[in-house]
Design an enzyme around this catalytic site. Structure first.
Site, PDB file in Angstrom:
ATOM      1  N   GLU A 239       0.716  -1.288  -0.022  1.00 47.35           N
ATOM      2  CA  GLU A 239      -0.005  -0.093  -0.057  1.00 47.35           C
ATOM      3  C   GLU A 239       0.892   1.314   0.053  1.00 47.35           C
ATOM      4  O   GLU A 239       0.499   2.290  -0.854  1.00 47.35           O
ATOM      5  CB  GLU A 239      -0.861  -0.143   1.041  1.00 47.35           C
ATOM      6  CG  GLU A 239      -1.811   1.210   1.356  1.00 47.35           C
ATOM      7  CD  GLU A 239      -2.920   1.136   2.321  1.00 47.35           C
ATOM      8  OE1 GLU A 239      -3.006   2.126   3.028  1.00 47.35           O
ATOM      9  OE2 GLU A 239      -3.574   0.016   2.480  1.00 47.35           O
ATOM     10  N   ARG A 265      -1.553  32.343 -19.228  1.00 48.30           N
ATOM     11  CA  ARG A 265      -1.943  33.374 -18.642  1.00 48.30           C
ATOM     12  C   ARG A 265      -1.154  34.445 -18.517  1.00 48.30           C
ATOM     13  O   ARG A 265      -0.075  34.347 -18.158  1.00 48.30           O
ATOM     14  CB  ARG A 265      -2.146  32.754 -16.990  1.00 48.30           C
ATOM     15  CG  ARG A 265      -2.493  33.805 -16.005  1.00 48.30           C
ATOM     16  CD  ARG A 265      -4.053  34.087 -16.076  1.00 48.30           C
ATOM     17  NE  ARG A 265      -4.697  35.122 -15.221  1.00 48.30           N
ATOM     18  CZ  ARG A 265      -4.860  36.211 -15.236  1.00 48.30           C
ATOM     19  NH1 ARG A 265      -5.114  37.039 -16.386  1.00 48.30           N
ATOM     20  NH2 ARG A 265      -5.253  37.167 -14.057  1.00 48.30           N
ATOM     21  N   GLN A 276       9.926  35.211 -12.313  1.00 51.68           N
ATOM     22  CA  GLN A 276      10.559  34.109 -11.120  1.00 51.68           C
ATOM     23  C   GLN A 276       9.645  33.320 -10.066  1.00 51.68           C
ATOM     24  O   GLN A 276       9.964  32.445  -9.756  1.00 51.68           O
ATOM     25  CB  GLN A 276      11.947  34.676 -10.718  1.00 51.68           C
ATOM     26  CG  GLN A 276      12.967  34.805 -11.575  1.00 51.68           C
ATOM     27  CD  GLN A 276      14.192  35.183 -10.918  1.00 51.68           C
ATOM     28  OE1 GLN A 276      14.053  35.404  -9.895  1.00 51.68           O
ATOM     29  NE2 GLN A 276      15.209  35.212 -11.762  1.00 51.68           N
TER      30      GLN A 276
END
Length: 376
Positions: A239, A265, A276
Site C-alpha cells: 500500500e 495566463r 521568477q
C-alpha cells in the site's frame, strides 16, 4: 542503474493512460458506482499484482506502480484511484498471500473483476497509527472466532462486500496476539455506518464498522492465528509503495497543468511563467515530483528483489505524500483566484492530497520507522 522504461512497460503505461482517460473522462461527478468497479476490473486496475490464475496481472511491485501511476495521471477522480488501490493492496493482496486455497479460489476472481468490493478495517477510534493495541477482540469458539468492537475510517466500508480486519486474539502477547480475518460484510453481527462527510476523496466511501458477536469461520483467518501484525505489515508495504504511485500520477498531472497555465495566463503584458515567483515555484513542484518518483521506484525495485524494503518504502511514502500536499498548495498559488474556484479542479486536488499525510501511517510515523531502521 537503468532509468529507461522497457518497450513493454511503455506500451502498458500508454495503454492505461488512454483507456482510463476514455473510461473516466474529466468532469464526471465523483461518487460510488458498481459499474465503475466493473470497468476498472475490465481494465486490469483491480488485480495488477495478483496472480494470473485468479484473473490478475501477475505484475511485480515496480510494474504495478507504473500502472497505478498512469491510473492516477489519467483519472482526475483521485478518490476512485484511492478506493481501487485500497481494495487491491490492503485487502486483495493479503487474501492472495495468506488466504486458504478455498478462500483464494472463491474470493479473488470477484475482487479482481470488480464484482466484489473490499474494505480495509484496521484503524480504530483509539488506536490510529498504533496497531499493536487493537480494542477489537477475537474470541475463539468451536469452528471459528467471534469478533467484537469498532473500526473507524474503513475505506470502502459503507459499500463493500468483504472486509479485511484485524483483532486482538491474545491480549497478553502484544503485536504477536493479533489475528487477521476476512469477513463477509453481510454477516450477522456486522453493522456499518453511512459514509463519512469528508474533505476529499469523495468517491472512496469511508465509515465505521461495528462487530457485535460476529462469527467468522476458521477458514477465513488470513495466515495463522497470532500472525495478524505480520499480515498487516506485508500489505502495508504494497500500500505505501503502490497506492502512492497514484499520487505520483496526480503530481505529474498537476505540474503539467501549472506549466500550461503559466504559459497561457498573461499579466502585465507577459506570460506569468516569465516571472521568477511563478517559474521557480513550478520548478520546485517538479523537483519534489521527480525526487518522490525515484524514491518510490527504488522502493518497489527492492520489493521485487525480495529485499527488506522497510526504510525505502517509508521514505517513499513520506516523500510522495508531502510532495502531493506541497505541490497542490503551490498549484493553488500559481492559479491564483482560479485555484480557489471549483471549476478548474485545483482545489479538489488539494483536498484529495491532504489525507495522503495521514492514512497508511502518518508522516510522523514514517519518520519514526525510518529512524528505527537507521538505528536511532
Amino acid at each position: 542503474m537503468d532509468f529507461q522504461l522497457s518497450a513493454e512497460q511503455s506500451a502498458r503505461r500508454d495503454r492505461v493512460l488512454r483507456q482510463v482517460a476514455e473510461a473516466f473522462p474529466a468532469g464526471r461527478p465523483p461518487g460510488f458506482a458498481r459499474e465503475d468497479w466493473r470497468t476498472m476490473g475490465e481494465l486490469g486496475l483491480l488485480g495488477t499484482c495478483l496472480p494470473a490464475e485468479y484473473g490478475g496481472g501477475g505484475l511485480g511491485a515496480l510494474d504495478t506502480a507504473l500502472v497505478i501511476e498512469a491510473f492516477g495521471r489519467a483519472c482526475t477522480d483521485t478518490g476512485l484511484v484511492f478506493a481501487a488501490s485500497a481494495h487491491q493492496f490492503a485487502c486483495s493482496v493479503p487474501v492472495a498471500a495468506y488466504g486458504t486455497d478455498a478462500v483464494r479460489k472463491g474470493r479473488l476472481p470477484d475482487l479482481v473483476s470488480g464484482a466484489a468490493v473490499a474494505g480495509n478495517a484496521m484503524t480504530e477510534p483509539e488506536s490510529g497509527s498504533d496497531v499493536s493495541r487493537l480494542r477489537v477482540t477475537a474470541r475463539q469458539v468451536p469452528g471459528g472466532w467471534v469478533l467484537d468492537g469498532t473500526k473507524s475510517f474503513v475505506s470502502n466500508g459503507p459499500v463493500c462486500d468483504l472486509l479485511v480486519t484485524y483483532a486482538t486474539s491474545d491480549p497478553d502477547l502484544g503485536h504477536l496476539g493479533q489475528t487477521a480475518f476476512l469477513v463477509d460484510a453481510s454477516a450477522p453481527g456486522v453493522r456499518r455506518s453511512g459514509p463519512f462527510d469528508k474533505m476529499g476523496l469523495w468517491s472512496c466511501r469511508a465509515g465505521s464498522v461495528d462487530f457485535e458477536e460476529c462469527f467468522v469461520p476458521d477458514e477465513q483467518v488470513l495466515g495463522r492465528p497470532g500472525a495478524g501484525a505480520a499480515v498487516f505489515q506485508a500489505s502495508m508495504g504494497w500500500e505505501r509503495a503502490c497506492l502512492f504511485a497514484g499520487y505520483v500520477g496526480l503530481l505529474d498531472r498537476l505540474v503539467e497543468r501549472c506549466v500550461r497555465f503559466a504559459r497561457e495566463r498573461r499579466q502585465s503584458g507577459r506570460p506569468i511563467g516569465s516571472f521568477q515567483a511563478v517559474s521557480h515555484r513550478i520548478v520546485d513542484m517538479r523537483l519534489r515530483l521527480e525526487g518522490a518518483r525515484l524514491l518510490l521506484y527504488r522502493a518497489c525495485a527492492e520489493m521485487d528483489r525480495g529485499e527488506r524494503a522497510v526504510l525505502p518504502v517509508a521514505l517513499a511514502k513520506l516523500a510522495v505524500s508531502e510532495a502531493a500536499v506541497a505541490g497542490a498548495l503551490d498549484a493553488v498559488r500559481v492559479f491564483g483566484g482560479r485555484g480557489y474556484l471549483a471549476d478548474d479542479g485545483i482545489e479538489a486536488m488539494l483536498r484529495d492530497s491532504v489525507p495522503a499525510v495521514l492514512f497508511s501511517g502518518t508522516s510522523e510515523m514514517q519518520k519514526e520507522i525510518a529512524a528505527r531502521e537507521l538505528g536511532l
